[in-house]
Design a protein around this motif. Sequence first.
Motif, mmCIF file in Angstrom:
data_model
loop_
_atom_site.group_PDB
_atom_site.id
_atom_site.type_symbol
_atom_site.label_atom_id
_atom_site.label_comp_id
_atom_site.label_asym_id
_atom_site.label_seq_id
_atom_site.Cartn_x
_atom_site.Cartn_y
_atom_site.Cartn_z
ATOM 1 N N THR A 183 61.891 -40.267 67.642
ATOM 2 C CA THR A 183 62.962 -39.283 67.443
ATOM 3 C C THR A 183 63.609 -39.320 66.065
ATOM 4 O O THR A 183 64.288 -38.367 65.680
ATOM 5 C CB THR A 183 64.088 -39.501 68.479
ATOM 6 O OG1 THR A 183 64.707 -40.769 68.219
ATOM 7 C CG2 THR A 183 63.559 -39.451 69.900
ATOM 8 N N GLY A 184 63.446 -40.422 65.345
ATOM 9 C CA GLY A 184 64.105 -40.573 64.054
ATOM 10 C C GLY A 184 65.568 -40.984 64.169
ATOM 11 O O GLY A 184 66.241 -41.189 63.165
ATOM 12 N N GLU A 185 66.048 -41.115 65.391
ATOM 13 C CA GLU A 185 67.442 -41.511 65.628
ATOM 14 C C GLU A 185 67.591 -43.020 65.430
ATOM 15 O O GLU A 185 66.632 -43.772 65.578
ATOM 16 C CB GLU A 185 67.841 -41.159 67.073
ATOM 17 C CG GLU A 185 67.871 -39.687 67.363
ATOM 18 C CD GLU A 185 68.977 -38.961 66.613
ATOM 19 O OE1 GLU A 185 70.110 -39.469 66.599
ATOM 20 O OE2 GLU A 185 68.698 -37.906 66.038
ATOM 21 N N PRO A 186 68.818 -43.487 65.153
ATOM 22 C CA PRO A 186 69.045 -44.932 65.042
ATOM 23 C C PRO A 186 68.698 -45.653 66.343
ATOM 24 O O PRO A 186 69.030 -45.182 67.428
ATOM 25 C CB PRO A 186 70.543 -45.035 64.752
ATOM 26 C CG PRO A 186 70.903 -43.729 64.133
ATOM 27 C CD PRO A 186 70.027 -42.712 64.813
ATOM 28 N N ILE A 187 68.024 -46.782 66.226
ATOM 29 C CA ILE A 187 67.685 -47.601 67.392
ATOM 30 C C ILE A 187 68.927 -48.311 67.899
ATOM 31 O O ILE A 187 69.112 -48.473 69.098
ATOM 32 C CB ILE A 187 66.566 -48.609 67.037
ATOM 33 C CG1 ILE A 187 65.262 -47.849 66.801
ATOM 34 C CG2 ILE A 187 66.409 -49.669 68.121
ATOM 35 C CD1 ILE A 187 64.121 -48.704 66.286
ATOM 36 N N GLY A 188 69.779 -48.728 66.989
ATOM 37 C CA GLY A 188 71.019 -49.413 67.350
ATOM 38 C C GLY A 188 70.976 -50.880 66.976
ATOM 39 O O GLY A 188 69.959 -51.548 67.168
ATOM 40 N N LEU A 189 72.072 -51.358 66.432
ATOM 41 C CA LEU A 189 72.135 -52.735 65.951
ATOM 42 C C LEU A 189 71.997 -53.755 67.070
ATOM 43 O O LEU A 189 71.314 -54.773 66.912
ATOM 44 C CB LEU A 189 73.439 -52.961 65.182
ATOM 45 C CG LEU A 189 73.577 -52.154 63.890
ATOM 46 C CD1 LEU A 189 74.958 -52.331 63.298
ATOM 47 C CD2 LEU A 189 72.496 -52.536 62.892
#
Length: 139
Positions: A105-111
């Motif tokens: 999706t190109g969205e942030p995976i998350g820290l």
Amino acid sequence: MTKKLTEQDILNWNGPEDDYMNEAQLAFFRELLVKLQDELIEKASITTNNMQEHELAPDPADRASQEEEYALELRTRDRERKLLSKIQESLRDIDEGEYGFCRDTGEPIGLKRLLARPTATLSVEAQERRERMKMQFAD
């Protein structure tokens, strides 16, 4: 020079979206990945040395037990070899500015997800979607 982040800094980060995967965060994950890589290489080296140093036991039962231990050790190292490949891929992603973003999706995976699984290439949602698709087509 940016401040060196700790695991706690990563967990508590709540900055703006456009500050995601900033220089300090990338440096933190690069250091984490390199440390994991070094540990895996060290384990592989120790395994190789141990297997070269041990002679086969003369007793067939002892030898069978020893060979089973070797097989288990080699399966473990094979899993680690695959993880090492993922770590090296993640380090390349850092170099190319793609680390931390979902491949689908190109969205942030998350820290927090990256902290738990530094080699993650998919967001939780994309990973769940893939697993559902796999289960549907596995029947």
